[in-house]
Design a protein around this motif. Structure first.
Motif, short mmCIF file in Angstrom:
data_model
loop_
_atom_site.label_atom_id
_atom_site.label_comp_id
_atom_site.label_asym_id
_atom_site.label_seq_id
_atom_site.Cartn_x
_atom_site.Cartn_y
_atom_site.Cartn_z
N LEU C 14 67.64 39.85 -9.12
CA LEU C 14 66.24 39.95 -8.70
C LEU C 14 65.92 41.38 -8.25
O LEU C 14 64.86 41.91 -8.57
N ALA C 15 66.87 41.98 -7.54
CA ALA C 15 66.64 43.34 -7.07
C ALA C 15 66.43 44.27 -8.26
O ALA C 15 65.50 45.09 -8.26
N ILE C 16 67.26 44.12 -9.27
CA ILE C 16 67.12 44.99 -10.44
C ILE C 16 65.75 44.79 -11.10
O ILE C 16 65.03 45.73 -11.38
N ILE C 17 65.42 43.53 -11.30
CA ILE C 17 64.15 43.26 -11.98
C ILE C 17 62.98 43.74 -11.14
O ILE C 17 62.03 44.34 -11.64
N ALA C 18 63.08 43.49 -9.83
CA ALA C 18 62.00 43.93 -8.94
C ALA C 18 61.87 45.44 -9.00
O ALA C 18 60.76 45.98 -9.09
N THR C 19 63.01 46.13 -8.98
CA THR C 19 62.97 47.59 -9.05
C THR C 19 62.23 48.03 -10.31
O THR C 19 61.33 48.88 -10.26
N ILE C 20 62.63 47.44 -11.42
CA ILE C 20 62.00 47.84 -12.68
C ILE C 20 60.51 47.51 -12.64
O ILE C 20 59.67 48.33 -13.04
N ALA C 21 60.19 46.33 -12.12
CA ALA C 21 58.78 45.94 -12.08
C ALA C 21 57.99 46.90 -11.19
O ALA C 21 56.90 47.34 -11.57
N ILE C 22 58.57 47.23 -10.05
CA ILE C 22 57.85 48.14 -9.15
C ILE C 22 57.67 49.50 -9.80
O ILE C 22 56.58 50.08 -9.80
N LEU C 23 58.75 49.99 -10.42
CA LEU C 23 58.65 51.28 -11.10
C LEU C 23 57.55 51.22 -12.17
O LEU C 23 56.78 52.16 -12.33
N ALA C 24 57.50 50.09 -12.87
CA ALA C 24 56.52 49.97 -13.94
C ALA C 24 55.10 49.96 -13.37
O ALA C 24 54.22 50.65 -13.87
N ILE C 25 54.94 49.20 -12.30
CA ILE C 25 53.59 49.10 -11.73
C ILE C 25 53.18 50.43 -11.10
O ILE C 25 52.05 50.89 -11.26
N ALA C 26 54.15 51.05 -10.44
CA ALA C 26 53.81 52.28 -9.73
C ALA C 26 53.90 53.51 -10.62
O ALA C 26 53.85 54.64 -10.13
N ALA C 27 54.03 53.29 -11.93
CA ALA C 27 54.22 54.42 -12.83
C ALA C 27 53.22 55.56 -12.59
O ALA C 27 53.63 56.73 -12.51
N PRO C 28 51.94 55.26 -12.45
CA PRO C 28 50.98 56.36 -12.28
C PRO C 28 51.24 57.17 -11.01
O PRO C 28 50.87 58.34 -10.94
N LEU C 29 51.88 56.55 -10.02
CA LEU C 29 52.16 57.29 -8.79
C LEU C 29 53.40 58.13 -8.92
O LEU C 29 53.59 59.12 -8.22
N LEU C 30 54.30 57.70 -9.80
CA LEU C 30 55.59 58.35 -9.87
C LEU C 30 55.60 59.54 -10.83
O LEU C 30 56.47 60.38 -10.76
N THR C 31 54.66 59.53 -11.75
CA THR C 31 54.64 60.66 -12.68
C THR C 31 53.19 61.03 -12.96
O THR C 31 52.34 60.15 -13.08
N GLU C 32 52.95 62.31 -13.05
CA GLU C 32 51.57 62.69 -13.30
C GLU C 32 51.29 62.75 -14.79
O GLU C 32 50.18 62.96 -15.22
N TYR C 33 52.38 62.55 -15.59
CA TYR C 33 52.21 62.73 -17.03
C TYR C 33 51.66 61.48 -17.70
O TYR C 33 51.97 60.36 -17.29
N ASN C 34 50.88 61.70 -18.73
CA ASN C 34 50.45 60.62 -19.58
C ASN C 34 51.56 60.37 -20.59
O ASN C 34 52.01 61.30 -21.26
N PRO C 35 52.02 59.14 -20.72
CA PRO C 35 53.18 58.90 -21.58
C PRO C 35 52.86 59.10 -23.06
O PRO C 35 53.76 59.27 -23.87
N ALA C 36 51.60 59.09 -23.40
CA ALA C 36 51.25 59.12 -24.82
C ALA C 36 51.01 60.54 -25.34
O ALA C 36 51.03 60.75 -26.54
N THR C 37 50.80 61.46 -24.44
CA THR C 37 50.43 62.78 -24.94
C THR C 37 51.55 63.80 -24.73
O THR C 37 52.45 63.61 -23.91
N ARG C 38 51.40 64.87 -25.46
CA ARG C 38 52.37 65.96 -25.32
C ARG C 38 52.14 66.64 -23.98
O ARG C 38 51.02 66.98 -23.64
N THR C 39 53.21 66.80 -23.26
CA THR C 39 53.04 67.46 -21.97
C THR C 39 54.01 68.61 -21.82
O THR C 39 54.10 69.22 -20.77
N GLY C 40 54.76 68.88 -22.84
CA GLY C 40 55.69 69.98 -22.75
C GLY C 40 56.16 70.38 -24.12
O GLY C 40 55.69 69.84 -25.14
N ARG C 41 57.09 71.32 -24.16
CA ARG C 41 57.67 71.72 -25.44
C ARG C 41 58.55 70.58 -25.95
O ARG C 41 59.03 69.76 -25.16
N PRO C 42 58.76 70.54 -27.27
CA PRO C 42 59.64 69.49 -27.80
C PRO C 42 61.06 69.59 -27.25
O PRO C 42 61.56 70.71 -27.01
#
Ligand SMILES: Nc1ncnc2c1ncn2[C@@H]1O[C@H](COP(=O)(O)OP(=O)(O)OP(=O)(O)O)[C@@H](O)[C@H]1O
Ligand SMILES: Nc1ncnc2c1ncn2[C@@H]1O[C@H](COP(=O)(O)OP(=O)(O)OP(=O)(O)O)[C@@H](O)[C@H]1O
Ligand SMILES: [Mg+2]
Ligand SMILES: [Mg+2]
Ligand code: NI
Lengths: 267, 302, 292, 528, 325
Positions: C14-42
């Motif tokens: 449960l802890a593992i799943i909860a961690t993943i779920a929390i990370l997933a939900i809190a994604a916008p707080l944890l990273t400022e990057y948009n996952p779909a767009t280029r944000t750096g060099r390849p």
């Protein structure tokens, strides 16, 4: 009383739990003389089978036999036996009929093979010798030796029970532990089997530790009886004394709950 | 004589077909009367439960009839069946298995009330449940919210009885109601059944393999062997004056603390037992009234 | 539920799943990057800017793995729910009703069981074309219920034998009520195991389909990350972060779900439970407080 | 024996099929290497003819027939003579079995006859200046073998009798095969390589491994980050050279079923604005690893057909081919595309919704990336563009049937702009190939394309092309972004004589689409 | 016996149903192989040649029911048509060739992981709660829960790329000719190591867990206790009484596992470029090679059915209780 065959002293057994332990047998002591039938009675869960298992040292974790317990068979401490001695001890000295003998035969092995197992391990018999001995034992319990090549499911419950008893006696043990050997059977079959055991006992001279919750049957069959309640042995006396003059309240209560065939309620 | 409420009339039930046909019950005729209990005794597999199930309409006899107040029930309409269900209740052998482990005791008592006594309003249901539990000598406050596994075997069997009583039945079928109970609580349950029978003028079918308890509970007794009734009559008459060899064998095998094996208690000869068995298994012969209201199956000597 | 929390495996799972779920939900707080767009060099190696480096075209791997978790969890639980629902209903109905109903349902169940699942899914996914996560969840639900139906049916058959079902029948309860209130609560542990198993299966299968290029490459998901990494020859060019990140994410989630699965297994079948007591037992034996 | 290891085609297992008429399942080393062409036109050398089986050709003045003269004493690999009769047989044969006619040559010619043992004459349906090129595409097969073959369509030709350099197959397994020297090759003196070896390579990862560890001498694969992954492993011997090849372009379906989108798509200003919204440099840099060549020519000439380009067209219209985000926005504003409902995207001038997807095959990741960059640009210009990624098969069929809004597509490289124009803008091809996907047709342009083939005079041809490219550039039916690289890696450890950037004497690709590969092979010799 | 006949009838029905699905599924897929080939063949194919291609591959459309009947007939004659991708090879020879490799890979992996997994499960259950049990159980959980894709990629990355101990693809060294020589066989073995390791990792956990659970359930049975009471050696009780009986349900799970194995081997084969059935199927799907897809699904279904039937039969043979029934 002369030298007892089995002597259980201060036997205390716990089932270890995740946090707390459960004391299934609490400081139980009793003796069984050679050739004697000793009965253990008590309601479900009072620790009867736990004692039976301890005598052959069949317990597995999380059962724990507390230090200070002693189980002496022929003055030998069973609890100190090393694995080889234990293997030799089991079945040769103490054999056992289980609560549900129906299920104590391996369903996928022929009856013959289940005899052969014992005979080969303990007496080193060849297949042919074992077959001979098997036939002998089956005859003893009134089962046609021709059927030794059958599988357990091909026998009725009573027959299976008798087969187990035959396997039990195959090595001529000093003591046979019978843990509710007839609960699943109807009275007629039950009576047949117990009579047979009684005859064999007289002939072969082994002792019996007999466990059941049927007090009436027990008085009929046993020499002495111990009454258990919640892991403790609360009363221990000859069968007649237990029947006629029960001392402990619990024993009295037990008798009071038997409707009898001819009166209102027994006692 | 009180009226017959439920009867099996010459009912036969078989399982399987062809060579493997098992006659679980053969030409059974029994009658249950208000305020009286009939005990069915016999060895395991003799067809006792089959009779009970036919009485419960769990399955229909292949031949013969099930009569409820004189009405044949085999092809009754759904409505009649529903009223039948309400009038005939069953108490099962295994108090563990007969209660749903996932539901509370209150639920178990509530359902029959909702189903069969719609006249009881929501508010009254709780009161009725309390009343029922009290009647079987259980404390409603403690017991009602519990789950079955939190109760002892005796308590559970009491709940079963309460549930059966909930719909005010006329017939109770009890299949070995005490065989799974500890000796110390058995008698209490049997006493309860006895009381109910008297108080509510119930007709009862009491199934057991323990002839001693049959005597305690039932006015009449029927002994079964291999799907047939071999002897029946008033309980005391049958026990004191057994006519059929199998009945005698059965009685002699009942544990009796007054008879040590050494004292001649071990008088059952295997040959004799086999002879009785094969005799009892024969299907020719008829139930003959030996003494008034005491019937035994008489088979011509081979 | 309480028993579940007392089980160590369940807790870790449960802890593992909860961690993943929390990370997933809190994604916008944890990273400022948009996952779909280029944000750096390849193919930038992990650094402060890009914790887990960048992909072939310069998307932030960390952002993708976080947002991808949403997809995996959604597909996993969505499909799991669907599979369990279908399986449970069919299983209980077949098991309880018996007769013709059972024969028909069992026939279909067995048939679906003997058609190899993944190959079939592959063909189906190709058939549907660019299966989006939702579509994948749907086809998983439609094709993978058989196992659950089978075990639920078996369990129903044994529960059906119990006297309390008989008792309800004799009381005149309706069939659906018996199935819903008498049988269902008693097969719930099987349903639970089925559910968790289906979730694992769905997560794995979705990732597999996407890895094989049969998913919708626009979806941000772990399977697509693997697919993109493989396409970009991430292993050969040494961009291990691009391929190992989704690998470990999948493994981690899989382990969490499996632990939960085993825990439920143990709760349903107490014999399997080892728990703490064997440890305590050994300790007592070592301390000479007892023996066997 | 000198064995040169090469990679032509990815495959999971080799199937022994050397049927030269089968374009999809035969091994790609069948044409050119095994069946010698009549003539090879060297695109890298002003499209000059290099005579192979033919030693010359004569085009009639009216451009309505053509004679090929075969070399003397040609032999099949089994030693039998190769004559004009074989050529005639071959063409008659494919007329009989249309399934073999993979270039539909019988829509181009009307007859074939053997004038003498060495000469064949083809009569043409229409006058054509490019008849020699067209007719050199088909292999010539030996009559004495093929006349007995009952079903040449499924015939696998496992032990080919042929006329080319490498005809013998001493070893063939699912995982590798060797193709070795023809004992009767007419040009044996030039051939220094005894065998070509083709290991089976399934995917990029394997190709990469085989390339990097030096197994391959001649490769035609995409290698990511090639400087590091390949060249750095052995800078002395490992080389690559990426010359421009097929053109990649965006296009709008002018006949799309979506009426609103159709309005915009048919608006030239919209198309021009979209073109200016595309950041081609980033596409090349990011999506293409920097390997492609920029193509900003609205007339579609680009680097590839530089010699055909009309500078005036570039001067007048070139700006529409260049990335200029601000100009794009300005043009859209001017044309009336504005965001009236405030959803962040512009609507059509009449206020209807404008929103479309660009389709791209899901597994072509570099294109997917390219489209994503295009979308960034279009969205920045305020246009609601999305990406849609069907499977390759679906993408193809949608392009052909016209069931899409916008797409990315490519036009194969060729000797002259004639082919791309013909492929892309022939109304007769509509609904038949994916190259006409934009569904833009122009009778004037088509006339110019025909005119091009009706003259053999280079000056006139150039003039026709100049007119044609102005029409195209003015209408912008396609928005070119770059030219794909002509993937080519070579290893000088075992062989030298490669076509290189410094000495580009021939198209270096070993792929089936390049008949000049035989010339390349003949130029190679063992190193040291 | 009647039981087996019933099963046989079921298998036949299931096979026909599956065959029908096989027929319709690919035909419903969008995109057709000709256009696909056509587009990838490049520019020099003029549009007119599309018809030529259709002729080549026999794509002449009759009514669907007619095609269906022909197809059903072809199943029973074993003529599954010609592959499109591997034209003009007949489907049977494409699949036959791949089948050998899949058998080599899957067969070995299944046997190894079944034996090893079962043994580990038996030992773990026997030594319940010991460190061995803990390690085995936990690793089994890990092994079962990691997707085959992940396992194969990691294995490939570590042993194929980073350490470079094993080849990254092929079933054997391409420079060797298939033959029963030591060299060739050892090359096959060497190339098989990584896919094998992957498949074993994927499979072994399941076998271990099933066996362990079965064993634990069985160890509480009276006949096991009785066997111990008889004074039989632990080994004998463990193997002859417990493991033997616990194996029965495991055998039946094996049949169902075949499906998983097929799935797992598909991914593994794709990742390791192993020329087995899974890889062929995958390529066929990408190329819309209907005949191969059809043949493939048919073979896989047939395999599953045969496996199930073998399990049914062996179950009846192994468990005397069922013989009576
Ligand atoms: N493995 C175990 N773990 C924990 N507790 C156990 C275990 N086995 C038995 N017990 C508990 O120990 C007590 C004694 O059990 P035992 O089997 O000896 O009773 P019994 O007297 O034989 O009862 P019965 O008449 O029902 O056979 C019971 O309360 C039971 O719940
Ligand atoms: N559903 C069934 N299908 C087949 N045979 C059955 C079925 N139910 C009962 N029988 C058979 O019918 C006979 C009578 O069974 P029944 O259950 O009525 O016996 P019983 O007297 O109640 O036994 P017990 O005392 O063990 O409960 C037995 O031989 C039994 O095997
Ligand atoms: Mg006990
Ligand atoms: Mg019964
Ligand atoms: Ni789509």
């Amino acid at each position: 009383m002369n030298q007892p065959l089995l002597s259980v002293k201060n036997l205390t057994i716990d089932y270890i739990g995740d946090e707390t332990d459960f004391r299934a047998v609490d400081n139980v002591s009793f003796d069984v003389a050679p050739g004697e039938v000793f009965g253990l009675a008590g309601e479900s869960g009072c620790g009867k089978s736990t004692i039976a298992f301890a005598i052959s040292r069949l317990h597995r974790p999380p059962a724990l036999i507390r230090t200070g317990s002693e189980i002496l068979l022929d003055s030998r401490e069973v609890l100190d036996l090393n694995p080889q001695e234990l293997a030799a001890f089991r079945w040769r000295e103490v054999a056992m009929v289980f609560q549900s003998a129906m299920n104590s035969l391996n369903p996928v092995l022929r009856v013959e093979a289940q005899f052969y197992d014992v005979l080969k391990t303990h007496l080193g018999m060849t297949k042919a010798q074992a077959r001979e001995r098997t036939a002998e034992m089956l005859k003893l319990v009134d089962i046609n030796p021709d059927r030794m090549r059958d599988y357990p499911h091909q026998f009725s419950g009573g027959m299976r029970q008798r087969i187990v008893i035959a396997i039990c006696l195959a090595l001529g043990p000093k003591m046979v532990v019978m843990d509710e050997p007839t609960t699943a059977l109807d009275v007629v079959v039950q009576r047949e089997i117990l009579q047979r055991i009684n005859e064999l006992r007289k002939k072969l001279g082994f002792s019996v530790l007999f466990i059941t919750h049927d007090l009436g049957l027990m008085v009929q069959f046993c020499d002495r009886i111990g009454i258990m309640l919640g892991g403790k042995l609360v009363e221990q006396n000859t069968a007649q004394a237990i029947y006629r003059t029960p001392q402990h309240d619990y024993t009295k209560k037990l008798w009071a709950s038997f409707p009898s065939l001819h009166g209102g309620v027994l006692a | 004589m009180s009226e017959t409420i439920l009867a099996l009339d010459d009912a036969t039930k078989t399982f399987g077909h062809g060579a493997a046909t098992v006659y679980a019950a053969r030409n059974i005729s029994i009658a249950l009367k208000a305020g009286r209990a009939l005990a069915l005794v016999g060895e395991s597999g003799s067809g006792k439960t089959t009779c009970a199930r036919m009485a419960m309409l769990e399955y229909l006899p292949n031949a013969g009839r099930v009569l409820f107040k004189g009405q044949p029930m085999q092809d009754a309409a759904a409505k009649e069946i529903a009223s039948y269900r309400r009038s005939v209740q069953m108490i099962f052998q295994d108090p563990f298995a007969s209660l749903n482990p996932a539901q509370t005791i209150a639920y178990h008592l509530k359902r029959p009330l909702q189903l069969h006594r719609p006249e009881i309003g929501k508010a009254e249901i709780t009161a009725t449940i309390r009343e029922l539990l009290q009647r079987v000598k259980l404390d409603p406050d403690i017991i009602a919210p519990k789950y079955p596994h939190e109760l002892s075997g005796g308590q559970r069997q009491r709940v079963n009885i309460a549930r059966a009583l909930a719909v005010k039945p006329e017939v109770i079928v009890a299949d070995e109601p005490t065989s799974m109970l500890d000796v110390s609580v058995r008698l209490g349950v049997l006493n309860l059944l006895n009381d109910m029978k008297r108080e509510m003028n119930l007709a009862m079918l009491y199934i057991t393999h323990d002839i001693a308890t049959a005597r305690f509970v039932a006015e009449d007794i029927a002994v079964m062997y291999a799907g047939q009734i071999v002897e029946w009559g008033a309980t005391s008459e049958v026990i004191d004056n057994p006519q059929h060899p199998y009945t005698r064998l059965l009685l002699s095998a009942v544990p009796n603390p007054d008879m040590r094996f050494e004292d001649g208690g071990s008088d059952m000869q295997p040959d004799h037992v086999d002879a009785v068995r094969s005799l009892s298994a024969r299907t020719d012969g008829d139930l003959i009234e030996v003494t008034p209201r005491h019937f035994a199956r008489v088979t011509a000597k081979a | 539920m309480k028993t579940l929390l007392r089980n160590r495996k369940a807790l870790v799972g449960l802890a593992i799943i909860a961690t993943i779920a929390i990370l997933a939900i809190a994604a916008p707080l944890l990273t400022e990057y948009n996952p779909a767009t280029r944000t750096g060099r390849p193919h930038q190696a992990p650094s402060m800017d890009h914790i887990l480096g960048t992909t072939r075209i310069g998307q932030d791997v960390f952002a993708r793995v976080l947002y991808g978790a949403r997809t995996s969890l959604m597909v996993g639980f969505g499909a799991g729910l669907l599979i369990t629902l279908v399986g449970t209903v069919l299983g209980i109905v077949a098991g309880y009703r018996g007769g013709k109903t059972d024969e028909v349902i069992s026939f279909f169940t067995n048939m679906v069981l003997v058609v190899p699942n993944l190959p079939l899914l592959l063909v189906l996914a190709a058939f549907i074309g660019q299966a989006s996560p939702v579509v994948i969840a749907l086809i998983l639900g439609a094709t993978s219920w058989a196992w659950g139906a089978r075990v639920t049916r078996a369990e129903t058959l044994s529960v059906k034998q119990k006297d309390f079902v008989k008792s309800a029948e004799m009381m005149g309860e309706r069939q659906w009520r018996i199935m819903a209130f008498e049988i269902f609560p008693n097969v719930i542990s099987i349903v639970g195991i089925n559910f968790i198993g289906s979730v694992i299966f769905a997560i794995i299968t979705q990732a597999t389909l996407e890895f094989l290029g049969l998913g919708d490459p626009r979806a941000i998901s772990w399977g697509n990350m693997l697919f993109a990494a493989q396409k970009a020859s991430a292993l050969s060019v040494g961009a291990w972060w691009e391929i190992l990140t989704p690998c470990f994410a999948l493994a981690f989630l899989g382990i969490g779900m499996s632990l939960l699965n085993f825990a439920v297994d143990e709760i349903a079948n107490p014999r399997l439970r080892t728990g703490n007591r064997l440890g305590r037992w050994s300790l007592l034996v070592r301390n000479g407080e007892g023996r066997l | 024996q000198t064995v040169l290891t090469a990679n032509i085609e990815p495959a999971t297992t080799w199937v022994r099929n050397f049927n030269p008429f089968n374009q999809t399942s035969a091994r790609q080393s069948t044409l050119d290497f095994m069946y010698e062409p009549l003539i090879v036109f060297n695109r890298f050398d002003d499209n000059k003819p290099v005579y192979r089986l033919a030693e010359s050709f004569t085009l009639a003045d009216d451009l309505k027939s053509i004679d090929f003269k075969l070399r003397k004493d040609l032999k099949w690999s089994d030693g039998k003579p190769l004559t004009a009769a074989d050529v005639k047989f071959t063409y008659d044969y494919i007329k009989k079995f249309p399934a073999l006619d993979f270039v539909s040559i019988w829509t181009f010619i009307t007859g074939v006859e053997a004038v003498d043992g060495q000469t064949v004459r083809f009569t043409l349906k229409e006058p054509s200046s490019i008849a020699a090129e067209q007719l050199s595409q088909l292999p010539i097969v030996p009559e004495h073998i093929w006349k007995d073959i009952a079903d040449p369509v499924t015939f696998a030709n496992e032990n080919p009798v042929a006329s080319g350099a490498l005809t013998e197959i001493p070893r063939f397994t699912g995982q590798t095969y060797d193709q070795c020297r023809n004992p009767n090759y007419w040009d044996a003196a030039s051939l220094k390589v005894d065998c070509l070896r083709f290991p089976q390579l399934a995917d990029n990862n394997q190709i990469l491994t085989a390339t990097a560890d030096g197994t391959l001498d001649w490769g035609v694969s995409f290698i990511p980050d090639i400087e590091n992954v390949y060249v750095a492993k052995d800078p002395e011997h490992y080389h690559f050279w990426y010359s421009p090849s097929s053109m990649v372009a965006f296009l709008f379906n002018l006949e799309t079923a979506n009426e609103n989108n159709k309005k915009a798509f048919n608006d030239l200003k919209f198309r021009q604005a979209m073109s200016m919204a595309l950041d081609r440099a980033t596409m090349i840099d990011i999506a293409g690893y920097g390997y492609p060549t920029l193509n900003e020519d609205p007339g579609l000439m680009g680097e590839l057909y530089k010699s055909w380009a009309d500078e005036k067209v570039a001067a007048d219209l070139g700006k529409f081919g260049k990335y200029d985000a601000e100009a794009a926005k300005a043009l859209l504003d001017e044309a009336g595309y504005a965001d009236k409902d405030g959803d962040g995207f512009r609507e059509n001038p009449d206020g209807t919704k404008l929103s479309f997807s660009i389709v791209v095959p899901s597994s072509w990741t570099d294109w997917v990336d390219t489209v994503n960059i295009a979308i960034e640009g279009m969205q920045a210009a305020g246009v609601d563009a999305k990406i849609e990624t069907p499977e390759e098969a679906v993408w193809t069929s949608n392009l052909i049937s016209g069931k899409f809004d916008a797409a990315i597509n490519s036009l194969p490289a060729s000797a002259s702009p004639y082919y791309p124009y013909k492929r892309a803008f022939s109304v007769a091809d509509k609904g038949k190939t994916r190259f006409t996907a934009q569904r833009w047709f122009n009778p004037e342009l088509e006339a110019l394309v025909v005119e091009f083939t009706h003259t053999a005079d280079p000056a006139k041809q150039k003039e026709a092309m100049a007119k044609a490219q102005r029409i195209v550039a003015e209408n912008m039916p396609m928005i070119p972004v770059f030219n794909n690289p002509n993937w080519y890696q070579y290893n000088t450890k075992r062989f030298t004589g490669w076509s290189t950037e410094e000495n580009p004497f021939v198209n270096p690709s070993i792929s089936r689409t390049n008949p000049a590969r035989i010339l390349h092979l003949l130029a190679l010799k063992p190193a040291g | 016996m009647a039981f087996l006949f019933r099963r046989l009838a079921f298998y036949l029905a299931a096979f026909l149903a599956a065959a029908t699905i096989n027929f319709f599924l690919p035909r419903l897929m969008p995109g057709d192989p000709i256009q696909l080939m056509f587009s990838s063949a490049g520019a020099e194919l003029p549009p007119e040649s599309l018809e030529a291609l259709k002729l080549t591959f026999g794509f002449v459309d009759g009514p669907l029911w007619q095609q269906y009947l022909t197809y059903l007939g072809s199943i029973f004659t074993g003529d599954l048509g010609r592959s499109i991708k591997y034209f003009p090879l007949p489907v049977t020879s494409v699949l036959g060739h791949a089948l050998i490799w899949t058998l080599v890979l899957m067969g070995t992996a299944t046997i190894i992981s079944f034996i090893l997994g079962t043994w580990l499960g038996v030992m773990a259950a026997w030594k319940r709660g010991s460190r061995f049990d803990v390690i085995v159980s936990v690793s089994a959980i890990f092994a079962t829960s990691v997707p085959a894709v992940v396992t194969s990629l990691i294995v490939l990355f570590v042993f194929g790329f980073t350490l470079d101990w094993f080849p990254n693809g092929y079933a054997a060294d391409p420079s060797l000719d298939p033959a029963f020589t030591l060299q060739y066989i050892s090359s096959v073995a060497y190339h098989g190591v990584l896919p094998m390791v992957t498949l074993c990792t994927v499979l072994i956990g399941g076998f271990t867990v099933t066996m362990r659970n079965n064993m634990i359930n069985l160890l509480g049975e009276d006949y096991i206790v009785m066997a111990r009471a008889k004074g039989l050696s632990d080994r004998r009780v463990m193997l002859w009484y417990a493991a033997r009986n616990a194996l029965l349900p495991t055998v039946s799970s094996l049949a169902i596992a075949i499906g998983t194995i097929l799935g797992g081997s598909l991914v593994t084969e794709v990742v390791f470029n192993y020329p087995g059935l899974g890889n062929v199927l995958y390529q066929a799907i990408l190329a819309r090679d209907y005949p191969v897809i059809q043949g493939q699904l048919l073979i896989m279904t047939a395999t599953m059915l045969v496996a199930n039937f073998i399990v049914d039969v062996s179950y009846v043979l192994l468990d005397p209780r069922l013989k009576a029934a």
